[in-house]
Scaffold this active site. Structure first.
Site, PDB file in Angstrom:
ATOM      1  NE  ARG A  28      -4.143  -1.666   0.114  1.00  0.00           N
ATOM      2  CZ  ARG A  28      -5.268  -1.812   0.802  1.00  0.00           C
ATOM      3  NH1 ARG A  28      -5.605  -0.915   1.688  1.00  0.00           N
ATOM      4  NH2 ARG A  28      -6.047  -2.836   0.575  1.00  0.00           N
ATOM      5  NE  ARG A  32      -7.607   4.545   2.483  1.00  0.00           N
ATOM      6  CZ  ARG A  32      -8.282   3.591   3.103  1.00  0.00           C
ATOM      7  NH1 ARG A  32      -9.513   3.817   3.500  1.00  0.00           N
ATOM      8  NH2 ARG A  32      -7.736   2.432   3.349  1.00  0.00           N
ATOM      9  NE  ARG A  41     -10.569   8.327  -2.354  1.00  0.00           N
ATOM     10  CZ  ARG A  41     -10.748   8.037  -1.080  1.00  0.00           C
ATOM     11  NH1 ARG A  41     -10.727   6.780  -0.694  1.00  0.00           N
ATOM     12  NH2 ARG A  41     -10.923   8.978  -0.190  1.00  0.00           N
ATOM     13  CG  ASP A  78      -8.675  -3.996  -4.245  1.00  0.00           C
ATOM     14  OD1 ASP A  78      -8.158  -3.298  -3.350  1.00  0.00           O
ATOM     15  OD2 ASP A  78      -9.355  -5.016  -3.998  1.00  0.00           O
ATOM     16  CE1 TYR A 155     -12.704  -8.389   1.738  1.00  0.00           C
ATOM     17  CE2 TYR A 155     -10.951  -9.843   1.008  1.00  0.00           C
ATOM     18  CZ  TYR A 155     -11.390  -8.794   1.793  1.00  0.00           C
ATOM     19  OH  TYR A 155     -10.507  -8.171   2.631  1.00  0.00           O
TER      20      TYR A 155
HETATM   21  O1  CP3 Z   1       0.051  -2.000  -2.405  1.00  0.00           O
HETATM   22  C1  CP3 Z   1      -0.247  -1.133  -3.235  1.00  0.00           C
HETATM   23  O2  CP3 Z   1       0.101   0.077  -3.110  1.00  0.00           O
HETATM   24  C2  CP3 Z   1      -0.981  -1.529  -4.501  1.00  0.00           C
HETATM   25  C3  CP3 Z   1      -2.401  -1.395  -4.468  1.00  0.00           C
HETATM   26  C4  CP3 Z   1      -3.273  -2.354  -3.671  1.00  0.00           C
HETATM   27  C5  CP3 Z   1      -4.548  -1.958  -3.190  1.00  0.00           C
HETATM   28  N1  CP3 Z   1      -5.153  -3.063  -2.664  1.00  0.00           N
HETATM   29  C6  CP3 Z   1      -5.107  -0.602  -3.297  1.00  0.00           C
HETATM   30  C7  CP3 Z   1      -6.238  -0.222  -2.424  1.00  0.00           C
HETATM   31  C8  CP3 Z   1      -3.100  -3.696  -3.344  1.00  0.00           C
HETATM   32  C9  CP3 Z   1      -1.904  -4.614  -3.577  1.00  0.00           C
HETATM   33  C10 CP3 Z   1      -4.312  -4.137  -2.727  1.00  0.00           C
HETATM   34  C11 CP3 Z   1      -4.551  -5.529  -2.295  1.00  0.00           C
HETATM   35  C12 CP3 Z   1      -5.729  -5.821  -1.470  1.00  0.00           C
HETATM   36  N2  CP3 Z   1      -6.997  -5.344  -1.592  1.00  0.00           N
HETATM   37  C13 CP3 Z   1      -5.745  -6.797  -0.449  1.00  0.00           C
HETATM   38  C14 CP3 Z   1      -4.573  -7.664  -0.042  1.00  0.00           C
HETATM   39  C15 CP3 Z   1      -3.586  -6.931   0.766  1.00  0.00           C
HETATM   40  C16 CP3 Z   1      -4.107  -6.500   2.105  1.00  0.00           C
HETATM   41  O3  CP3 Z   1      -4.217  -5.270   2.312  1.00  0.00           O
HETATM   42  O4  CP3 Z   1      -4.376  -7.359   2.942  1.00  0.00           O
HETATM   43  C17 CP3 Z   1      -7.045  -6.830   0.090  1.00  0.00           C
HETATM   44  C18 CP3 Z   1      -7.532  -7.708   1.222  1.00  0.00           C
HETATM   45  C19 CP3 Z   1      -7.837  -5.919  -0.662  1.00  0.00           C
HETATM   46  C20 CP3 Z   1      -9.289  -5.651  -0.516  1.00  0.00           C
HETATM   47  C21 CP3 Z   1      -9.572  -4.270  -0.146  1.00  0.00           C
HETATM   48  N3  CP3 Z   1      -9.320  -3.183  -0.942  1.00  0.00           N
HETATM   49  C22 CP3 Z   1     -10.174  -3.790   1.046  1.00  0.00           C
HETATM   50  C23 CP3 Z   1     -10.586  -4.675   2.204  1.00  0.00           C
HETATM   51  C24 CP3 Z   1     -10.254  -2.406   0.939  1.00  0.00           C
HETATM   52  C25 CP3 Z   1     -10.923  -1.466   1.914  1.00  0.00           C
HETATM   53  C26 CP3 Z   1     -10.135  -1.293   3.142  1.00  0.00           C
HETATM   54  C27 CP3 Z   1      -9.025  -0.315   2.915  1.00  0.00           C
HETATM   55  O5  CP3 Z   1      -7.890  -0.596   3.280  1.00  0.00           O
HETATM   56  O6  CP3 Z   1      -9.353   0.780   2.433  1.00  0.00           O
HETATM   57  C28 CP3 Z   1      -9.683  -2.030  -0.304  1.00  0.00           C
HETATM   58  C29 CP3 Z   1      -9.548  -0.666  -0.861  1.00  0.00           C
HETATM   59  C30 CP3 Z   1      -8.213  -0.239  -1.355  1.00  0.00           C
HETATM   60  N4  CP3 Z   1      -7.354  -0.972  -2.131  1.00  0.00           N
HETATM   61  C31 CP3 Z   1      -7.624   1.044  -1.139  1.00  0.00           C
HETATM   62  C32 CP3 Z   1      -6.394   1.055  -1.808  1.00  0.00           C
HETATM   63  C33 CP3 Z   1      -5.418   2.198  -1.922  1.00  0.00           C
HETATM   64  C34 CP3 Z   1      -8.278   2.190  -0.395  1.00  0.00           C
HETATM   65  C35 CP3 Z   1      -9.362   2.716  -1.256  1.00  0.00           C
HETATM   66  C36 CP3 Z   1      -9.613   4.172  -1.041  1.00  0.00           C
HETATM   67  O7  CP3 Z   1      -8.957   4.980  -1.704  1.00  0.00           O
HETATM   68  O8  CP3 Z   1     -10.466   4.493  -0.204  1.00  0.00           O
END
Ligand code: CP3
Length: 359
Positions: A28, A32, A41, A78, A155
């Site tokens: 990540r 944010r 965003r 994602d 999910y």
């Molecule tokens: O790592 C990186 O910078 C690359 C981008 C990336 C995102 N999600 C962007 C994202 C990666 C590799 C993921 C993987 C992901 N997504 C996982 C596995 C890794 C982990 O974190 O355990 C999982 C479980 C998800 C599913 C997911 N996506 C959830 C549960 C959420 C909401 C919770 C949260 O952290 O916001 C997301 C949203 C998400 N994916 C955001 C980002 C930057 C936030 C979205 C926003 O801008 O509000």
């Protein structure tokens, strides 16, 4: 494609080859905690619009590299785009996390699932990969990724994030063969999708098994590990005359590092509940290790962050095969200056410990 790579520390460390300093990237790293991400965003209108517009996804992928001398870029996307492409209808509502409009609720729902063609249903991701490679121009390698079949299935069955995993666990215990059917289709989809990313230019493939750690040991091996191994066996391992390393990460999977190392992957990600030195003894020379600073350490003062970084480097010890990372993603409340402190500390402290260095 231009295959020149100016900084190959990450690829070298993943293959357990010597490096000048320990490479670092952060899960990540685009997200944010960066004000420029929040602006991008807002401009895009939603998180999904950001993911689905290659130019925007590319812009956001590169944002952390403008600020910090990181050793890798990770595709901005994602893990849930794959179930979305399988017809489940993904949306993200502010503060509520992911939601599927059509979660899997019956055997018929599972029987209907088809493996998407990544060049069709996920073309926006592959276009983003191609564009990011062009814009990176060989500065650092690009990491592609997908979710593990087990994590995606949680999910798809729960319909979104879950506290108790009641539905997926009931499915696991009551109808294991139906769950296997689901995991098989998802494993095929993930394999083809990752191979699509590699063909489009991803130089490393990482599989995120975020929820493997909620399983009992036997269930982990049967419902998560087996499908991770299936994916590893199906992935393209060479592109552009280079090996394409594979990283597997089961969060909460510290008890199963040997099993992960035995899948044939090149590297295993470890969270902060594991002692990196012990992990290294357990996996031996089979794989590189990625991790594992507690993500919450980034809330501490700069001097504490430097100490904690030094501790992780010391825990791993001398010799090749370490990729510095957090044990999970950067949290939204972290000050970007603390990330700068961490990246500088890892490069500085690891360089000074090499033979001929000043320590
Ligand atoms: O790592 C990186 O910078 C690359 C981008 C990336 C995102 N999600 C962007 C994202 C990666 C590799 C993921 C993987 C992901 N997504 C996982 C596995 C890794 C982990 O974190 O355990 C999982 C479980 C998800 C599913 C997911 N996506 C959830 C549960 C959420 C909401 C919770 C949260 O952290 O916001 C997301 C949203 C998400 N994916 C955001 C980002 C930057 C936030 C979205 C926003 O801008 O509000």
């Amino acid at each position: 494609m231009n295959a020149v790579l100016h900084n190959d520390r990450l690829l070298r460390a993943l293959l357990r080859q010597p490096v000048d300093v320990t490479p670092i990237w952060l899960m990540r790293q685009a997200g944010r905690y960066l004000p420029e991400y929040r602006t991008a965003r807002a401009r895009a209108g939603s998180f999904m619009a950001l993911c689905q517009t290659p130019e925007r996804a590319c812009e956001v992928t590169l944002q952390p590299l403008v600020r910090f001398p990181l050793d890798a870029a990770i595709l901005f996307s994602d893990i849930l785009t794959v179930p979305d492409a399988m017809g489940l209808g993904l949306s993200f509502s502010e503060g509520e996390g992911p939601q599927f409009a059509r979660p899997l609720r019956s055997a018929a729902d599972i029987a209907r699932l088809a493996v998407p063609d990544p060049e069709v249903e996920l073309r926006y991701v592959l276009d983003a990969v191609r564009l990011i490679r062009r814009e990176l121009a060989g500065r650092v390698p690009l990491i592609g990724f997908a979710g593990s079949p087990w994590t995606l299935a949680t999910y798809m069955v729960e319909g979104g994030s879950s506290k108790d995993y009641a539905r997926i666990k009931a499915l696991l215990y009551d109808q294991p063969s139906l769950l296997h059917r689901l995991l098989n289709v998802v494993a095929q989809a993930v394999t083809i999708y990752l191979n699509g990313q590699i063909a489009a230019g991803a130089q490393v493939a990482m599989v995120f098994d975020t929820w493997g750690g909620i399983l009992a040991p036997r269930a982990y091996r049967e419902f998560s590990l087996a499908y991770l191994a299936q994916i590893v066996a199906g992935l393209t391992r060479e592109a552009e005359q280079r090996r394409v390393p594979i990283i597997l990460f089961t969060k909460g999977g510290g008890a199963w590092l040997e099993d992960l190392a035995a899948t044939g992957c090149d590297a295993v990600g470890v969270d902060w509940t594991v002692d990196l030195g012990e992990a290294r003894q357990r996996v031996g020379a089979r794989v590189a290790l990625q991790g594992n600073l507690d993500p919450a350490a980034l809330y501490a003062a700069p001097e504490r962050i430097r100490e904690q970084a030094a501790q992780v480097l010391t825990d791993f010890g001398a010799g090749p095969g370490h990729i510095f990372n957090l044990g999970h993603g950067v949290q939204p409340g972290v000050d970007p200056d603390r990330v700068a402190t961490l990246v500088a500390a890892v490069h500085e402290l690891s360089g000074s410990r090499l033979p001929g260095g000043n320590a």
